[in-house]
Design a protein around this motif. Sequence first.
Motif, PDB file in Angstrom:
ATOM      1  N   GLU A 161      -5.687  24.286 -42.848  1.00  0.00           N
ATOM      2  CA  GLU A 161      -5.385  24.438 -41.412  1.00  0.00           C
ATOM      3  C   GLU A 161      -5.501  23.108 -40.682  1.00  0.00           C
ATOM      4  N   ASN A 164      -2.474  21.249 -41.197  1.00  0.00           N
ATOM      5  CA  ASN A 164      -1.278  21.977 -40.763  1.00  0.00           C
ATOM      6  C   ASN A 164      -0.290  22.181 -41.909  1.00  0.00           C
ATOM      7  N   ASP A 166       1.240  24.641 -45.307  1.00  0.00           N
ATOM      8  CA  ASP A 166       1.569  26.026 -45.655  1.00  0.00           C
ATOM      9  C   ASP A 166       1.035  26.405 -47.031  1.00  0.00           C
TER      10      ASP A 166
END
Length: 213
Positions: A161, A164, A166
């Motif tokens: 996180e 940022n 996936d």
Amino acid sequence: MISPSLLSADFTNLEKEFKILNEEKVDFIHLDIMDGNYVPNISYGPGIVKSLRHLTEIPFDTHLMIERPENFIEEFVKAGSDIITIHPMTTKHLDRTLSLIKSYGKKTGLALNPGDSLDVLNYNLEKLDLVLIMSVNPGFGGQKFIPSVLRKIREVKKLIEERNLDTLIEVDGGVKLDNAKEVLDAGADILVAGSAIFKKDKTRENIKAFKEL
């Protein structure tokens, strides 16, 4: 998401097992590849994977618990693997091996054992589609979940996180219906389950129960 571990399936009737997996639309099929060197067990190789490929269109989630995985990447790609996950200590040049998997257009995963540090992710996380967090010591099915791994899942989730990304978190080892929600709440995206799915001739019911979570 769920990735049933084929190692626990009935190998005398794999067509029946795959029929159920197809009908229940599982997300992945987890293939444990063991060489008897990195882990004290032997499973199967790319030849078996290739022979299974025609039974399904479900992505093959291939977990290489083998020494020198770079020597076998091309074979597993040709056999039909969609995700290829390796352990950092099994290859002399981790970045090169991860890049090799990527060069074939396949999803790239890195597996961390219960005692492994997260330091290896500092310089590799951006290259990964998946982090496989082992919640048992690799090599045998049916082991008991190690609770301290929940903290590791939360720490990896935080790293993803913060950057940022996936990148997905997959958790493998001792995952059962009674602890799956706790694992998901910690940040897991994909649950690998073997004996909890392929048992007591209730594969279909067990898949449904996991999906309900």
